[in-house]
Design an enzyme around this catalytic site. Structure first.
Site, short mmCIF file in Angstrom:
data_model
loop_
_atom_site.label_atom_id
_atom_site.label_comp_id
_atom_site.label_asym_id
_atom_site.label_seq_id
_atom_site.Cartn_x
_atom_site.Cartn_y
_atom_site.Cartn_z
N THR A 96 50.10 45.58 35.43
CA THR A 96 49.83 45.47 34.17
C THR A 96 48.34 45.83 33.94
O THR A 96 47.44 44.86 34.14
CB THR A 96 50.06 44.35 33.19
OG1 THR A 96 51.65 44.00 33.65
CG2 THR A 96 49.82 44.55 31.92
N LYS A 171 53.52 48.32 27.70
CA LYS A 171 53.37 46.99 28.34
C LYS A 171 52.63 46.12 27.49
O LYS A 171 52.91 44.72 27.43
CB LYS A 171 53.11 47.05 29.72
CG LYS A 171 52.90 45.71 30.65
CD LYS A 171 54.03 44.94 30.47
CE LYS A 171 53.84 43.61 31.29
NZ LYS A 171 55.00 42.38 30.97
N LYS A 239 44.55 38.15 30.25
CA LYS A 239 43.93 39.40 30.69
C LYS A 239 44.93 40.43 29.94
O LYS A 239 44.26 41.39 29.01
CB LYS A 239 44.39 39.81 31.97
CG LYS A 239 44.34 41.11 32.47
CD LYS A 239 45.43 41.89 32.91
CE LYS A 239 46.53 41.16 33.81
NZ LYS A 239 47.70 42.08 33.94
P1 NAP Z 1 49.90 37.26 41.46
O1 NAP Z 1 50.56 36.45 41.93
O2 NAP Z 1 48.36 36.64 40.80
O3 NAP Z 1 49.58 38.23 42.56
C1 NAP Z 1 48.45 39.45 42.30
C2 NAP Z 1 48.23 40.15 43.45
O4 NAP Z 1 47.31 41.31 43.28
C3 NAP Z 1 48.11 39.31 44.80
O5 NAP Z 1 48.94 40.36 45.90
C4 NAP Z 1 46.55 39.70 45.13
O6 NAP Z 1 46.33 39.45 46.51
C5 NAP Z 1 46.30 41.00 44.44
N1 NAP Z 1 44.81 41.19 44.39
C6 NAP Z 1 44.20 40.41 43.25
N2 NAP Z 1 43.01 41.11 43.37
C7 NAP Z 1 42.86 41.96 44.41
C8 NAP Z 1 41.62 42.89 44.92
N3 NAP Z 1 40.65 42.62 44.48
N4 NAP Z 1 42.12 43.46 45.95
C9 NAP Z 1 43.40 43.48 46.16
N5 NAP Z 1 44.26 42.99 45.93
C10 NAP Z 1 44.05 42.07 44.87
O7 NAP Z 1 50.19 38.00 40.05
P2 NAP Z 1 51.57 38.51 39.70
O8 NAP Z 1 52.34 37.29 38.89
O9 NAP Z 1 52.47 39.01 40.81
O10 NAP Z 1 51.38 39.59 38.88
C11 NAP Z 1 51.14 41.04 39.37
C12 NAP Z 1 51.05 41.95 38.31
O11 NAP Z 1 52.06 41.94 37.37
C13 NAP Z 1 49.88 41.55 37.01
O12 NAP Z 1 49.33 42.87 36.51
C14 NAP Z 1 50.73 40.75 35.98
O13 NAP Z 1 49.92 40.83 34.80
C15 NAP Z 1 51.87 41.69 36.09
N6 NAP Z 1 53.27 41.05 35.64
C16 NAP Z 1 53.37 39.58 35.94
C17 NAP Z 1 54.51 39.19 35.62
C18 NAP Z 1 54.82 37.74 35.86
O14 NAP Z 1 55.66 37.10 35.27
N7 NAP Z 1 54.30 37.10 37.07
C19 NAP Z 1 55.63 39.74 34.78
C20 NAP Z 1 55.30 41.18 34.38
C21 NAP Z 1 54.02 41.67 34.71
P3 NAP Z 1 45.95 38.26 47.16
O15 NAP Z 1 47.38 37.67 47.57
O16 NAP Z 1 44.98 38.40 48.14
O17 NAP Z 1 45.40 37.20 46.18
#
Ligand code: NAP
Length: 286
Positions: A96, A171, A239
């Site tokens: 997102t 989104k 965010k």
């Molecule tokens: P998360 O658990 O915080 O995972 C974030 C991912 O991004 C991890 O793999 C992290 O790597 C990577 N990352 C962060 N900074 C980075 C950088 N500078 N360089 C390379 N990799 C980096 O988040 P999530 O919940 O899976 O969400 C991922 C996306 O989907 C977000 O945009 C979120 O808004 C969206 N989303 C989430 C949900 C939900 O319910 N969780 C639902 C819909 C959409 P590391 O493991 O090394 O930290």
């Protein structure tokens, strides 16, 4: 069968990549913190050395990253996707982000000879595990069509919304509504309980009427227990509200409720709840 890449193995990316492996695709994964690749490799995925190598090897590379800064770093950074893409290979960023970030990535990928699709998702950890996300795609339609089999393993519904940027906007609109609903819900629960009402009875009344929805039902029991296991990290909701408010600025749309909700989520981040579930915003309200 196509070779698929998957970059970003967080709460969402790990189960999504796992669903592609379980469906029989040849999947290569990469994550900044390499340890998160281990369970995927055990399932049968290959481990890539860098985003560049994944994009070089795979017909279609997916990404599911934290925020615009992460999406930017993985695409444009050293050993990034941009260095490996070309020859019509596809890059599908499901993170997102704001529409400007997405359009900048789209333009660069296309200039390098690749094809780009943004495909943020609606749905949280459980739908990611169950392969029942709602996929909001925009960008290269030929890539959307080619990726249909893989997208079908990730989601129960995919929509093609047009030019790059429109998926990101959809989104942000959806999550802006969700963030506002969550703060209103928390305020109602706090007010009711301070006024001597029983929390579970408030939930029962909500659930019986026109305001019934799965979010109030699921998060309501977490509020009552005071336990907020993370499905959607609070920092990511903040965010999304920040990006939605910025889009409102750009388009001249007043967003009073979203701006206020953004401040409440900022306060919750500052109070140390950034990595808890977004429903933990209750802790700075109740
Ligand atoms: P998360 O658990 O915080 O995972 C974030 C991912 O991004 C991890 O793999 C992290 O790597 C990577 N990352 C962060 N900074 C980075 C950088 N500078 N360089 C390379 N990799 C980096 O988040 P999530 O919940 O899976 O969400 C991922 C996306 O989907 C977000 O945009 C979120 O808004 C969206 N989303 C989430 C949900 C939900 O319910 N969780 C639902 C819909 C959409 P590391 O493991 O090394 O930290």
């Amino acid at each position: 069968m196509k070779k698929l890449g998957f970059i970003g193995l967080g709460i969402m990316g790990s189960p999504m990549a796992a669903n592609l492996v379980k469906a029989g695709f040849d999947v290569t994964v990469w994550n900044r913190t390499a340890a998160k690749c281990v369970p995927l490799v055990s399932l049968g995925a290959r481990q890539g050395k860098s985003p560049r190598q994944v994009a070089e090897r795979c017909d279609i590379t997916f990404a599911m990253l934290a925020d615009p800064a992460a999406a930017h770093a993985v695409c444009f950074g050293p050993e990034g996707v941009l260095e490996g893409i070309g020859d019509g290979r596809g890059y599908i960023d499901m993170s997102t982000v704001d529409d400007s970030t997405s359009c900048a990535i789209a333009a660069a990928i296309s200039k390098a000879g690749g094809r780009f699709l943004e495909a943020p998702v609606s749905g949280t950890k459980k739908p990611a595990e169950d392969g029942t996300l709602i996929i909001l795609a925009a960008g290269e339609q030929s890539l959307y069509d080619e990726a249909a089999a893989a997208l079908g393993k990730l989601g129960k519904l995919s929509l093609y919304l047009g030019a790059a940027g429109q998926g990101a906007r959809m989104k942000l609109v959806i999550n802006m509504i969700m963030g506002g609903m969550m703060t209103a819900f928390c305020e109602g629960m706090a007010l009711g309980q301070k006024g001597g009402l029983d929390g579970s009875q408030i939930l029962a009344v909500l659930d019986a009427g026109a305001l019934a929805n799965p979010m109030f039902k699921g998060k309501g029991s977490m509020l009552l227990k005071g336990d907020f296991p993370t499905s959607f990290p609070l920092k990511h909701m903040q965010k999304d509200l920040r990006l939605a408010v910025a889009l409102g600025d750009e388009l001249g749309q007043p967003l009073h409720s979203a701006a206020t909700a953004n401040e409440t989520f900022k306060q919750a981040c500052a109070a140390g709840h950034a990595d808890e579930d977004f429903s933990a915003v209750y802790l700075v309200i109740g």
